[in-house]
Design a protein around this motif. Structure first.
Motif, short mmCIF file in Angstrom:
data_model
loop_
_atom_site.label_atom_id
_atom_site.label_comp_id
_atom_site.label_asym_id
_atom_site.label_seq_id
_atom_site.Cartn_x
_atom_site.Cartn_y
_atom_site.Cartn_z
N GLU A 31 0.84 -1.20 0.00
CA GLU A 31 0.00 0.00 0.00
C GLU A 31 0.87 1.25 0.00
N GLU B 279 -4.17 7.08 -4.56
CA GLU B 279 -4.94 7.17 -3.31
C GLU B 279 -5.46 5.76 -3.06
N ARG C 214 -7.49 2.79 -1.76
CA ARG C 214 -8.84 2.56 -1.22
C ARG C 214 -8.90 1.33 -0.34
N ARG C 215 -8.25 0.25 -0.80
CA ARG C 215 -8.19 -1.00 -0.03
C ARG C 215 -7.19 -1.93 -0.67
N TYR D 46 -6.15 -1.57 -4.55
CA TYR D 46 -7.08 -0.75 -5.31
C TYR D 46 -6.74 0.71 -5.02
N GLY D 47 -6.46 1.46 -6.08
CA GLY D 47 -6.10 2.86 -5.90
C GLY D 47 -6.70 3.74 -6.97
N VAL D 48 -6.80 5.01 -6.65
CA VAL D 48 -7.32 6.01 -7.59
C VAL D 48 -6.20 6.99 -7.91
N LEU E 14 -9.86 4.52 -11.40
CA LEU E 14 -9.59 3.40 -10.49
C LEU E 14 -8.63 2.41 -11.14
#
Length: 92
Positions: A44, A53, A55-56, A67-69, A74
């Motif tokens: 992470e 960013e 997310r999880r 999972y990132g933005v 996404l």
């Protein structure tokens, strides 16, 4: 009645193949035993350092899936828990 069965069968087959198409199938990042993996929080942190960013995250097969933005889009990032190298990226 036979026509209805054919339609139901066709819909079932299409539904199954459609759900299989949604699975990305990327699950092989390392053969290293889980006891030797680096922490998921490190994957992470690596994604955050790359500008995502987060997310999880979760374990997917032998990969850390983060999972990132980034720039409003996404992404799924697959990291090797062995050395935290980025193995695969999927833009959603």
């Amino acid at each position: 009645m036979k026509v209805i069965r054919s339609v139901v069968l066709a819909v079932s087959v299409v539904g199954l193949s459609g759900s299989a198409a949604l699975a990305d199938g990327f699950k092989n990042c390392t053969k290293l035993d889980k006891a030797s993996w680096k922490p998921a929080s490190d994957a992470e942190a690596k994604a955050k350092a790359a500008g995502y960013e987060v997310r999880r995250s979760k374990i997917e097969g032998s990969c850390y899936e983060v999972y990132g933005v980034k720039e409003g889009k996404l992404y799924e990032l697959f990291y090797s828990p062995e050395d935290l190298s980025l193995k695969h990226t999927i833009a959603k």
